[in-house]
Design a protein around this motif. Structure first.
Motif, PDB file in Angstrom:
ATOM      1  N   LEU A 206      14.857-119.672  77.513  1.00  0.00           N
ATOM      2  CA  LEU A 206      14.044-120.726  76.997  1.00  0.00           C
ATOM      3  C   LEU A 206      13.372-121.354  78.271  1.00  0.00           C
ATOM      4  O   LEU A 206      11.921-121.642  77.864  1.00  0.00           O
ATOM      5  CB  LEU A 206      14.764-122.024  76.468  1.00  0.00           C
TER       6      LEU A 206
ATOM      7  N   ARG B 101      22.962-114.708  69.409  1.00  0.00           N
ATOM      8  CA  ARG B 101      21.660-114.212  68.592  1.00  0.00           C
ATOM      9  C   ARG B 101      22.576-113.893  67.063  1.00  0.00           C
ATOM     10  O   ARG B 101      21.893-114.160  66.256  1.00  0.00           O
ATOM     11  CB  ARG B 101      20.904-113.110  69.145  1.00  0.00           C
TER      12      ARG B 101
ATOM     13  N   ARG C 171      20.782-118.021  76.933  1.00  0.00           N
ATOM     14  CA  ARG C 171      19.914-118.586  76.288  1.00  0.00           C
ATOM     15  C   ARG C 171      18.964-119.556  76.739  1.00  0.00           C
ATOM     16  O   ARG C 171      17.814-119.602  76.801  1.00  0.00           O
ATOM     17  CB  ARG C 171      20.617-119.389  74.862  1.00  0.00           C
ATOM     18  N   THR C 172      19.513-120.124  77.649  1.00  0.00           N
ATOM     19  CA  THR C 172      18.886-121.443  78.433  1.00  0.00           C
ATOM     20  C   THR C 172      17.868-120.714  79.127  1.00  0.00           C
ATOM     21  O   THR C 172      16.790-121.369  79.422  1.00  0.00           O
ATOM     22  CB  THR C 172      19.802-122.326  79.181  1.00  0.00           C
TER      23      THR C 172
ATOM     24  N   CYS D 166      20.233-125.066  68.864  1.00  0.00           N
ATOM     25  CA  CYS D 166      19.957-123.940  69.412  1.00  0.00           C
ATOM     26  C   CYS D 166      21.079-122.990  69.639  1.00  0.00           C
ATOM     27  O   CYS D 166      21.821-123.313  70.671  1.00  0.00           O
ATOM     28  CB  CYS D 166      18.995-124.008  70.681  1.00  0.00           C
TER      29      CYS D 166
ATOM     30  N   ASP E  21      18.315-120.575  63.886  1.00  0.00           N
ATOM     31  CA  ASP E  21      17.697-119.748  65.061  1.00  0.00           C
ATOM     32  C   ASP E  21      17.166-120.656  66.265  1.00  0.00           C
ATOM     33  O   ASP E  21      17.325-121.782  65.842  1.00  0.00           O
ATOM     34  CB  ASP E  21      16.463-118.916  64.441  1.00  0.00           C
ATOM     35  N   CYS E  22      16.577-119.941  67.130  1.00  0.00           N
ATOM     36  CA  CYS E  22      16.455-121.102  68.313  1.00  0.00           C
ATOM     37  C   CYS E  22      14.631-121.519  67.921  1.00  0.00           C
ATOM     38  O   CYS E  22      14.078-120.937  67.477  1.00  0.00           O
ATOM     39  CB  CYS E  22      16.167-120.318  69.681  1.00  0.00           C
TER      40      CYS E  22
ATOM     41  N   VAL F 259      16.138-129.544  73.239  1.00  0.00           N
ATOM     42  CA  VAL F 259      16.400-128.639  72.592  1.00  0.00           C
ATOM     43  C   VAL F 259      18.214-128.545  73.054  1.00  0.00           C
ATOM     44  O   VAL F 259      18.382-128.516  73.994  1.00  0.00           O
ATOM     45  CB  VAL F 259      16.079-127.180  72.916  1.00  0.00           C
TER      46      VAL F 259
ATOM     47  N   VAL G 188      21.565-126.739  73.419  1.00  0.00           N
ATOM     48  CA  VAL G 188      22.257-125.193  73.436  1.00  0.00           C
ATOM     49  C   VAL G 188      23.492-125.222  73.675  1.00  0.00           C
ATOM     50  O   VAL G 188      24.039-126.004  74.536  1.00  0.00           O
ATOM     51  CB  VAL G 188      21.616-124.485  74.530  1.00  0.00           C
TER      52      VAL G 188
END
Length: 224
Positions: free
Chosen positions: A83, A185, A79-80, A181, A49-50, A156, A158
């Motif tokens: 974040l 999902r 996703r970035t 990350c 998961d992130c 992190v 990605v």
């Protein structure tokens, strides 16, 4: 650098040697060395998961489609985006060179995507010289050293879920402290793409082990 992805003809004699050795190990173990690695990584990527916050987010690029991010790259960028919105102090380093002579670099296309969605240009940094994952992360390390005055920050990392096993191994191999990350999902992973990534990860691990066994610092330096 323009020219797309790097094929076997461009990896050099050391790369060809370890590529052959990696495949020989797979054959001699009746595929068990690859299968064991695949099984462990399959369970790992499905459980990811992130993670929490870090001062830097590193995003691996992907080949563009008509000069724009394709579906997989868009997932990484979305996703970035989440974040960066969650942590207004974080900065992002986008990685990836030129897919074609006439188009933007992968990282520049990613930067445009984020700016269009409200991320200030002052928070976005691009690396545009790399052609593959190893160069991506070596250049990321060097740029972060320059930006932070020599001390590498926690980051992190990605990328697509299927790509994380190899990306994380290489990132840690070049000295980066990364939290993986996944862009997606859903824990589901495309098995064909994961199988190819594990085959390449097997090559990477075989090359590092072989270089250490024969104490060949030049080979280690090229993949570290």
């Amino acid at each position: 650098m323009i020219g797309g992805r790097v094929g076997l003809r461009r990896v050099g004699p050391d790369g060809l040697l370890t590529f052959g050795l990696s495949n020989l190990v797979i054959v001699l173990t009746a595929g068990l060395s690859w299968l064991a690695l695949w099984g462990r990584m399959h369970l790992w990527v499905r459980s990811l998961d992130c993670p929490g916050r870090a001062p830097w987010v590193i995003v691996l690029g992907q080949q563009l489609q008509e000069g724009c991010p394709g579906p997989g790259y868009r997932l990484r960028l979305l996703r970035t985006l989440r974040l960066l919105r969650r942590d207004p102090e974080a900065r992002v380093l986008l990685l990836g060179g030129y897919t074609s002579p006439e188009g933007p670099s992968e990282s520049a296309a990613g930067a445009a995507f984020l700016r269009q969605r409200g991320i200030p240009a002052s928070r976005i940094f691009c690396e545009e010289d790399s052609r593959h994952t190893l160069e991506n992360l070596q250049n990321a390390r060097d740029l972060l050293v320059q930006r932070t005055g020599g001390r590498l920050p926690r980051c992190v990392l990605v990328t697509s879920r299927f790509h994380l096993p190899r990306a994380v191994a290489i990132a840690r191999g070049v000295g980066l402290e990364v939290c993986p990350c996944p862009a997606e999902r859903s824990p589901r992973v495309p098995q064909v793409r994961l199988a190819r990534e594990i085959w390449m990860l097997h090559w990477y691990h075989t090359g590092r082990l072989f270089a250490r066994l024969i104490r060949h610092q030049g080979m280690l330096d090229r993949i570290s």
